[in-house]
Design a protein around this motif. Structure first.
Motif, PDB file in Angstrom:
ATOM      1  N   GLY A   2       0.845  -1.183   0.000  1.00  0.00           N
ATOM      2  CA  GLY A   2       0.000   0.000   0.000  1.00  0.00           C
ATOM      3  C   GLY A   2       0.882   1.234   0.000  1.00  0.00           C
ATOM      4  O   GLY A   2       2.084   1.158   0.307  1.00  0.00           O
ATOM      5  N   ALA A   3       0.293   2.370  -0.322  1.00  0.00           N
ATOM      6  CA  ALA A   3       1.068   3.603  -0.473  1.00  0.00           C
ATOM      7  C   ALA A   3       1.806   3.977   0.810  1.00  0.00           C
ATOM      8  O   ALA A   3       1.390   3.585   1.909  1.00  0.00           O
ATOM      9  N   SER A   4       2.848   4.760   0.643  1.00  0.00           N
ATOM     10  CA  SER A   4       3.604   5.229   1.794  1.00  0.00           C
ATOM     11  C   SER A   4       2.692   6.078   2.684  1.00  0.00           C
ATOM     12  O   SER A   4       1.959   6.924   2.190  1.00  0.00           O
ATOM     13  N   GLY A   5       2.725   5.812   3.987  1.00  0.00           N
ATOM     14  CA  GLY A   5       1.911   6.592   4.924  1.00  0.00           C
ATOM     15  C   GLY A   5       0.489   6.089   5.077  1.00  0.00           C
ATOM     16  O   GLY A   5      -0.303   6.668   5.817  1.00  0.00           O
ATOM     17  N   SER A   6       0.141   4.985   4.389  1.00  0.00           N
ATOM     18  CA  SER A   6      -1.239   4.492   4.500  1.00  0.00           C
ATOM     19  C   SER A   6      -1.480   3.801   5.849  1.00  0.00           C
ATOM     20  O   SER A   6      -2.628   3.621   6.261  1.00  0.00           O
ATOM     21  N   GLY A   7      -0.410   3.394   6.534  1.00  0.00           N
ATOM     22  CA  GLY A   7      -0.582   2.839   7.885  1.00  0.00           C
ATOM     23  C   GLY A   7      -0.184   1.379   8.058  1.00  0.00           C
ATOM     24  O   GLY A   7      -0.548   0.762   9.061  1.00  0.00           O
ATOM     25  N   LYS A   8       0.593   0.843   7.138  1.00  0.00           N
ATOM     26  CA  LYS A   8       0.957  -0.589   7.208  1.00  0.00           C
ATOM     27  C   LYS A   8       1.790  -0.916   8.450  1.00  0.00           C
ATOM     28  O   LYS A   8       1.470  -1.832   9.198  1.00  0.00           O
ATOM     29  N   THR A   9       2.861  -0.127   8.653  1.00  0.00           N
ATOM     30  CA  THR A   9       3.744  -0.433   9.782  1.00  0.00           C
ATOM     31  C   THR A   9       3.024  -0.165  11.104  1.00  0.00           C
ATOM     32  O   THR A   9       3.233  -0.876  12.085  1.00  0.00           O
ATOM     33  N   SER A  10       2.143   0.830  11.110  1.00  0.00           N
ATOM     34  CA  SER A  10       1.391   1.129  12.338  1.00  0.00           C
ATOM     35  C   SER A  10       0.562  -0.082  12.761  1.00  0.00           C
ATOM     36  O   SER A  10       0.548  -0.473  13.927  1.00  0.00           O
ATOM     37  N   MET A  11      -0.142  -0.683  11.805  1.00  0.00           N
ATOM     38  CA  MET A  11      -0.991  -1.813  12.202  1.00  0.00           C
ATOM     39  C   MET A  11      -0.149  -3.005  12.631  1.00  0.00           C
ATOM     40  O   MET A  11      -0.485  -3.725  13.553  1.00  0.00           O
ATOM     41  N   THR A  24       2.497   5.182  17.186  1.00  0.00           N
ATOM     42  CA  THR A  24       2.721   4.946  15.755  1.00  0.00           C
ATOM     43  C   THR A  24       3.184   6.203  15.023  1.00  0.00           C
ATOM     44  O   THR A  24       3.804   6.101  13.969  1.00  0.00           O
ATOM     45  N   ALA A  25       2.881   7.387  15.581  1.00  0.00           N
ATOM     46  CA  ALA A  25       3.279   8.628  14.911  1.00  0.00           C
ATOM     47  C   ALA A  25       4.804   8.730  14.821  1.00  0.00           C
ATOM     48  O   ALA A  25       5.334   9.455  13.996  1.00  0.00           O
ATOM     49  N   ARG A  26       5.505   7.977  15.674  1.00  0.00           N
ATOM     50  CA  ARG A  26       6.968   8.055  15.678  1.00  0.00           C
ATOM     51  C   ARG A  26       7.621   7.132  14.661  1.00  0.00           C
ATOM     52  O   ARG A  26       8.839   7.119  14.510  1.00  0.00           O
ATOM     53  N   GLY A  53       6.128   1.630   1.054  1.00  0.00           N
ATOM     54  CA  GLY A  53       5.235   2.021  -0.040  1.00  0.00           C
ATOM     55  C   GLY A  53       5.697   3.188  -0.901  1.00  0.00           C
ATOM     56  O   GLY A  53       4.937   3.652  -1.761  1.00  0.00           O
ATOM     57  N   GLN A  54       6.937   3.676  -0.687  1.00  0.00           N
ATOM     58  CA  GLN A  54       7.373   4.791  -1.534  1.00  0.00           C
ATOM     59  C   GLN A  54       7.496   4.316  -2.982  1.00  0.00           C
ATOM     60  O   GLN A  54       7.828   3.161  -3.236  1.00  0.00           O
ATOM     61  N   ASP A  55       7.235   5.256  -3.910  1.00  0.00           N
ATOM     62  CA  ASP A  55       7.150   4.882  -5.329  1.00  0.00           C
ATOM     63  C   ASP A  55       8.356   4.080  -5.817  1.00  0.00           C
ATOM     64  O   ASP A  55       8.204   3.100  -6.539  1.00  0.00           O
ATOM     65  N   MET A 117     -10.136   4.887   9.043  1.00  0.00           N
ATOM     66  CA  MET A 117     -11.572   5.177   8.969  1.00  0.00           C
ATOM     67  C   MET A 117     -11.979   6.248   9.979  1.00  0.00           C
ATOM     68  O   MET A 117     -12.998   6.910   9.806  1.00  0.00           O
ATOM     69  N   ASP A 118     -11.175   6.425  11.042  1.00  0.00           N
ATOM     70  CA  ASP A 118     -11.480   7.497  12.010  1.00  0.00           C
ATOM     71  C   ASP A 118     -11.394   8.873  11.364  1.00  0.00           C
ATOM     72  O   ASP A 118     -11.940   9.838  11.870  1.00  0.00           O
ATOM     73  N   LEU A 119     -10.697   8.973  10.221  1.00  0.00           N
ATOM     74  CA  LEU A 119     -10.567  10.261   9.544  1.00  0.00           C
ATOM     75  C   LEU A 119     -11.588  10.449   8.411  1.00  0.00           C
ATOM     76  O   LEU A 119     -11.613  11.504   7.776  1.00  0.00           O
ATOM     77  N   THR A 152     -10.876  -0.119   8.429  1.00  0.00           N
ATOM     78  CA  THR A 152     -10.099  -0.294   9.656  1.00  0.00           C
ATOM     79  C   THR A 152      -9.564   1.036  10.190  1.00  0.00           C
ATOM     80  O   THR A 152      -9.462   2.013   9.455  1.00  0.00           O
ATOM     81  N   SER A 153      -9.225   1.008  11.477  1.00  0.00           N
ATOM     82  CA  SER A 153      -8.573   2.156  12.113  1.00  0.00           C
ATOM     83  C   SER A 153      -7.760   1.611  13.278  1.00  0.00           C
ATOM     84  O   SER A 153      -8.180   0.638  13.921  1.00  0.00           O
ATOM     85  N   ILE A 154      -6.614   2.240  13.550  1.00  0.00           N
ATOM     86  CA  ILE A 154      -5.840   1.762  14.705  1.00  0.00           C
ATOM     87  C   ILE A 154      -6.459   2.228  16.019  1.00  0.00           C
ATOM     88  O   ILE A 154      -6.026   1.835  17.077  1.00  0.00           O
TER      89      ILE A 154
HETATM   90  P1  GTP Z   1       5.689   3.336   4.587  1.00  0.00           P
HETATM   91  O1  GTP Z   1       6.529   2.670   5.630  1.00  0.00           O
HETATM   92  O2  GTP Z   1       6.342   4.566   4.030  1.00  0.00           O
HETATM   93  O3  GTP Z   1       5.238   2.414   3.508  1.00  0.00           O
HETATM   94  O4  GTP Z   1       4.343   3.853   5.337  1.00  0.00           O
HETATM   95  P2  GTP Z   1       3.287   2.997   6.207  1.00  0.00           P
HETATM   96  O5  GTP Z   1       2.167   2.548   5.346  1.00  0.00           O
HETATM   97  O6  GTP Z   1       4.013   1.910   6.950  1.00  0.00           O
HETATM   98  O7  GTP Z   1       2.716   4.097   7.206  1.00  0.00           O
HETATM   99  P3  GTP Z   1       2.907   4.210   8.790  1.00  0.00           P
HETATM  100  O8  GTP Z   1       2.437   2.966   9.468  1.00  0.00           O
HETATM  101  O9  GTP Z   1       4.301   4.634   9.066  1.00  0.00           O
HETATM  102  O10 GTP Z   1       1.832   5.338   9.185  1.00  0.00           O
HETATM  103  C1  GTP Z   1       1.885   6.663   8.765  1.00  0.00           C
HETATM  104  C2  GTP Z   1       1.101   7.544   9.719  1.00  0.00           C
HETATM  105  O11 GTP Z   1      -0.279   7.192   9.725  1.00  0.00           O
HETATM  106  C3  GTP Z   1       1.574   7.480  11.177  1.00  0.00           C
HETATM  107  O12 GTP Z   1       1.756   8.788  11.625  1.00  0.00           O
HETATM  108  C4  GTP Z   1       0.421   6.829  11.930  1.00  0.00           C
HETATM  109  O13 GTP Z   1       0.262   7.328  13.246  1.00  0.00           O
HETATM  110  C5  GTP Z   1      -0.784   7.188  11.050  1.00  0.00           C
HETATM  111  N1  GTP Z   1      -1.860   6.183  11.136  1.00  0.00           N
HETATM  112  C6  GTP Z   1      -1.756   4.836  10.974  1.00  0.00           C
HETATM  113  N2  GTP Z   1      -2.949   4.237  11.122  1.00  0.00           N
HETATM  114  C7  GTP Z   1      -3.849   5.219  11.386  1.00  0.00           C
HETATM  115  C8  GTP Z   1      -5.278   5.236  11.623  1.00  0.00           C
HETATM  116  O14 GTP Z   1      -5.977   4.227  11.650  1.00  0.00           O
HETATM  117  N3  GTP Z   1      -5.843   6.478  11.830  1.00  0.00           N
HETATM  118  C9  GTP Z   1      -5.122   7.631  11.823  1.00  0.00           C
HETATM  119  N4  GTP Z   1      -5.774   8.769  12.037  1.00  0.00           N
HETATM  120  N5  GTP Z   1      -3.787   7.647  11.602  1.00  0.00           N
HETATM  121  C10 GTP Z   1      -3.149   6.471  11.385  1.00  0.00           C
END
Ligand code: GTP
Length: 300
Positions: A2-11, A24-26, A53-55, A117-119, A152-154
């Motif tokens: 999935g795209a960079s910043g979509s939340g993969k590593t966070s979940m 997860t913001a860190r 997920g970077q291009d 989904m919270d956003l 989904t949402s974290i």
């Molecule tokens: P790459 O490693 O570049 O591929 O990005 P990634 O998809 O792993 O994204 P990452 O998990 O680093 O999340 C990016 C940002 O999204 C972080 O600041 C998280 O806190 C935020 N984030 C992740 N999941 C959620 C969510 O469910 N809701 C909200 N509001 N923010 C989220």
């Protein structure tokens, strides 16, 4: 994927590393592919690839690394940010990934997570996205049969629902486990028995859902069993475990005796916890714990 910043590593960090959502913001961007091996149920090891997920990385997965990335895939999980402004690009990468999957792992299941989904700005966002994603999963008018979409949402239990479902498809003997849990539930006069994986607290299997009201008059009516009860339990217990670790205590087991029902959550095997819910007030939790002890060998 999935795209960079979509939340993969966070979940991944929430479910597999027990970290709270606030941390997860860190997380930094994932460089190339990060692999995790999670021991799940004895010999079953879940091999999880978190693909940055970077291009530049996506382009490399789809060209030079194509056969490595898409070979022997059990499940593809593709994460979409619900409010992304780059949907056309996301969809283009997604379709290319599906082609890679068709070529190298045609049997793989596909899970699409409409994440954050919270956003979401309005209630219809998920349905619209789901429709759009299913349309883009078609090839020559044919939808892949195994495409499942979750919102989904974290920040709530929805993540557990999606991941329990994903993991469930990977467990080879899930139906057998479910059958044994149903027998165990009957032996305990339980309304329901649920098996969780120890580290992630994802639901592995449940006894067959009750088809008739609990036996006791005055017990909570059957309809009152909430559809989200499994994922909410996963989320609550994970949060409780986290609180325990903050005061340097380890979570072992849980017992509840309320007028409406009682519940016991205890270790079943090395890698699992079992939760028994009983609506019969004459059944003591000590008896349930004894039953768990006696059933352990069977489930190990
Ligand atoms: P790459 O490693 O570049 O591929 O990005 P990634 O998809 O792993 O994204 P990452 O998990 O680093 O999340 C990016 C940002 O999204 C972080 O600041 C998280 O806190 C935020 N984030 C992740 N999941 C959620 C969510 O469910 N809701 C909200 N509001 N923010 C989220």
């Amino acid at each position: 994927m999935g795209a960079s910043g979509s939340g993969k590593t966070s979940m991944r960090s929430l479910i597999f590393s027990n970290n709270p959502a606030s941390l997860t913001a860190r997380l930094g961007a994932t460089i190339d592919v990060e692999q995790n091996h999670v021991r799940f149920l004895g010999d079953l090891i879940l091999n999880l690839w978190d693909c940055g997920g970077q291009d530049a990385f996506m382009d490399s997965y789809l060209t030079t690394q194509r056969s490595t990335i898409f070979q022997h895939v059990g499940v593809l999980i593709y994460v979409f940010d619900v409010e992304t402004s780059e949907m056309p690009k996301d969809l283009e990468y997604y379709r290319d990934c599906l082609d890679g999957l068709r070529q190298f792992s045609p049997e793989a299941a596909v899970f699409l997570l409409v994440h954050k989904m919270d956003l979401a700005r309005d209630k219809g966002a998920f349905d619209r996205k789901k429709k759009e994603l299913l349309e883009h999963s078609e090839k020559q008018g044919q939808v892949l049969t195994s495409v499942t979409v979750f919102g989904t949402s974290i920040y709530d239990e929805s993540l557990y629902r999606a991941w329990s479902s994903i993991v469930h498809t990977l467990i080879p003997n899930a139906a057998v486990l479910s059958k044994h849990l149903t027998i165990f539930a009957e032996a305990c006069s339980a309304t329901e028995v649920i098996l969780f994986e120890r580290t992630t607290f994802l639901v592995i299997a449940t006894s067959s859902p009750p088809t008739s009201p609990p036996p006791e008059a005055g017990a909570a009516p059957f309809q009152e069993l909430e559809a989200t009860r499994y994922e909410r339990t996963s989320e609550l217990i994970k949060a409780f475990k986290h609180s325990c670790s903050r005061v340097r205590e380890e979570f072992h087991s849980l017992e509840m005796e309320l007028p409406e029902f009682s519940a016991v959550l205890d270790e079943m095997t090395k890698n699992t916890y079992v939760l028994i819910i009983v609506h019969d007030p004459t059944i003591e939790t000590a008896a349930l714990k004894l039953n768990i002890r006696m059933a352990r060998r069977k489930f190990e």
